[in-house]
Enzyme design. Structure first.
Site, PDB file in Angstrom:
ATOM      1  CG  ASP A 175      -2.035   0.944   1.191  1.00  0.00           C
ATOM      2  OD1 ASP A 175      -2.031   1.811   0.298  1.00  0.00           O
ATOM      3  OD2 ASP A 175      -2.949   0.843   2.031  1.00  0.00           O
ATOM      4  CG  ASP A 176       0.181   4.898   0.058  1.00  0.00           C
ATOM      5  OD1 ASP A 176      -0.631   4.710  -0.851  1.00  0.00           O
ATOM      6  OD2 ASP A 176      -0.012   5.680   1.001  1.00  0.00           O
ATOM      7  CB  CYS A 196      -5.709   3.336  -1.843  1.00  0.00           C
ATOM      8  SG  CYS A 196      -4.291   3.983  -0.934  1.00  0.00           S
ATOM      9  CG  ASP A 244      -2.200   0.899  -3.284  1.00  0.00           C
ATOM     10  OD1 ASP A 244      -1.073   1.412  -3.126  1.00  0.00           O
ATOM     11  OD2 ASP A 244      -3.098   0.976  -2.411  1.00  0.00           O
ATOM     12  CG  ASN A 245      -0.970   4.626  -4.517  1.00  0.00           C
ATOM     13  OD1 ASN A 245      -2.088   4.256  -4.167  1.00  0.00           O
ATOM     14  ND2 ASN A 245      -0.092   5.104  -3.646  1.00  0.00           N
TER      15      ASN A 245
END
Length: 511
Positions: free
Chosen positions: A39-40, A75, A310-311
């Site tokens: 995540d991130d 997200c 996700d990014n």
């Protein structure tokens, strides 16, 4: 002495009968698939550096895609793209709010039945396992609470709402389970690892499986496991050429950032950078445990393992303290590592790939006919196998719809209504009209990004990443007009594409 042939016959007959009883999937033992989603986690600012075991166990045993991107640097839209294989304009998840379709009733009704895990389970006979963060608004009361289990999952251990490390609620197959703050039983990354190992221990051995493990790390609040809290003490955010500079010639949201940043902002972002790395050490442990367990059970050689995020993320770029959501490489580029059957070790692949390709790839691995889907992405399987003469894309679409706040932000009253995610120095990371669409092109002749904002200025940003990899100089006013027109036309095409039309040749495709 060998038994006469007749004596062996009953055993052979029994084996033949057993084969008839097994489905083709069970008899052929199609490959298993594991997807680890962080995540991130950026790749542009060294986000993979702490993951020594993951690099050794996945990257060095398989392929690293060095040009892997997300079509939306946030997200919920990005996760929706992974699950559906679609661009945001086709799955309609535009930001992290229920109003932005994040885990809304509409998403549940229209998109969830057609996600790739739903097809894997219903059409391909896979056991499916989910653990971790699903979509940011999952578990919201207005959308069915944690009792809602999306179609397609045999085992469901989903985090209510956004990333946390302690004091959270999990939906365990639709039943709420509360966790506290005792490291040994509650630290979420480790809880996900243990649940995954349990699944591998007790799953059915007659069906192939798909696992999606979605960690909180390295998302805020960046709570490291106790044993890692003192790691990386001398590390600080990279001071690239776009660190702490004014974003001149950029969209107004970037231009308004206070430059140079205050000492307190720099200290804050350096601290965040360190803590993000610390949280990733537990993800590294999770990957190691998974690989060891798969090996122990003799499943590793028949299992594809994907590792991605996700990014991306930024710390101090163009004087923006910390966040994602922007159109630049540091926010849209992500790690993507894959190992599995038929993948040669220690490879890098430069093809332009996006997270909309994960769903089609995993369905292709399972033997599903991709023509039956409405997915916008392409299967990476030919690239994974190293097929020669593969026709591939030279561009893809990035799109984002800004998240604004109706009132004025109390920290930034001077900026008026519509801004959000503001810091004490009155630097806001998002706004209603931070709404844009880009074509990211990578071909033999050009490495370009062309973006248009949906605002009163109809602001345009264009970058030549060959000459300017840190995207400091917006060349929209100096680039050849013919290129601008071609890119503008291609952008309109991609913004209205669906399925196969999202895979038509780009402006710079050969021929």
């Amino acid at each position: 002495a060998a038994a006469p042939p007749a004596a062996a016959a009953p055993g052979l007959v029994l084996a033949a009968l057993l084969l008839l009883l097994l489905s083709p999937a069970q008899a052929a033992r199609r490959p298993n698939v594991v997807l680890v989603l962080t995540d991130d986690q950026d790749v542009f600012l060294g986000g993979m550096t702490p993951l020594k075991k993951t690099n050794a166990l996945i990257a060095q045993m398989g392929v690293t895609f060095v040009n892997a991107y997300v079509p939306s640097a946030l997200c919920c839209p990005s996760r929706a793209s992974i699950l559906t294989g679609k661009y945001p304009h086709n799955h309609h998840v535009v930001n992290n709010t229920l109003e932005g379709n994040c885990s809304s009733k509409s998403w549940q009704k229209i998109q969830e039945p057609n996600t790739f895990p739903a097809l894997l389970k219903s059409m391909c006979g896979y056991q499916t396992f989910f653990a971790g963060k699903y979509l940011n608004e999952y578990g919201a009361e207005d959308a069915g609470g944690v009792g809602h289990v999306p179609p397609g999952w045999s085992f469901w251990y989903a985090l209510e709402k956004n990333s946390k490390y302690y004091n959270y609620t999990l939906s365990v197959n639709g039943k709420a389970r509360r966790h506290g703050e005792n490291y040994s039983v509650d630290y979420l990354t480790d809880v996900l690892a243990n649940m995954s190992l349990d699944f591998l221990e007790y799953k059915s051995n007659f069906e192939p499986f798909f696992m999606m493990i979605s960690t909180p790390a390295p998302h805020s609040p960046w709570t490291a496991a106790p044993q890692y809290k003192n790691s990386f003490q001398n590390v600080s955010a990279p001071r690239n050429s776009n660190f702490n500079i004014h974003g001149k010639n950029k969209h107004w949201l970037i231009r308004q950032a206070k430059t140079p940043m205050t000492n307190s902002s720099i200290q804050f972002l350096d601290d965040a950078y360190r803590k993000r790395w610390q949280t990733l050490l537990s993800v590294d442990d999770l990957v190691e445990k998974l690989v060891k367990k798969l090996e122990f059970h003799g499943e590793l050689d028949n299992t594809y393992i994907f590792y991605t995020s996700d990014n991306g993320f930024h710390t101090g770029k163009f004087s923006l303290p910390i966040d994602k959501r922007q159109l630049y490489e540091f926010d849209i580029k992500v790690p993507l590592l894959v190992r599995g059957p038929g993948i040669k070790p220690n490879q890098t692949n430069k093809m332009l790939v996006a997270n909309i390709d994960l769903g089609p790839t995993i369905l292709d691995i399972a033997g599903y006919d991709l023509n039956k889907t409405q997915m916008d992405g392409m299967s990476l399987l030919p690239l994974l196998r190293g097929d020669k003469n593969v026709t591939w894309r030279s561009d893809f679409l990035v799109e984002y719809q800004g998240e604004g706040y109706n009132g004025s932000d109390p920290t930034c009253p001077g900026l008026g209504p519509g801004v959000t995610h503001c810091f004490p120095d009155c630097v806001c990371e998002d706004s209603y009209n931070n709404t844009y669409a880009c074509v990211r092109t990578m071909s033999t002749s050009w490495d370009l990004q062309y973006c248009e904002f949906d605002d009163r200025e109809v602001f345009v940003e264009v970058y030549n990443l060959t000459a300017d990899p840190h995207q400091i100089n917006n060349i929209a006013k100096t680039i050849d007009q013919e290129i601008l027109e071609k890119m503008n036309y291609r952008l309109m095409m991609l913004q209205s594409c669906s399925g196969a039309t999202c895979r038509t040749p780009g402006v710079f495709d050969p021929g």
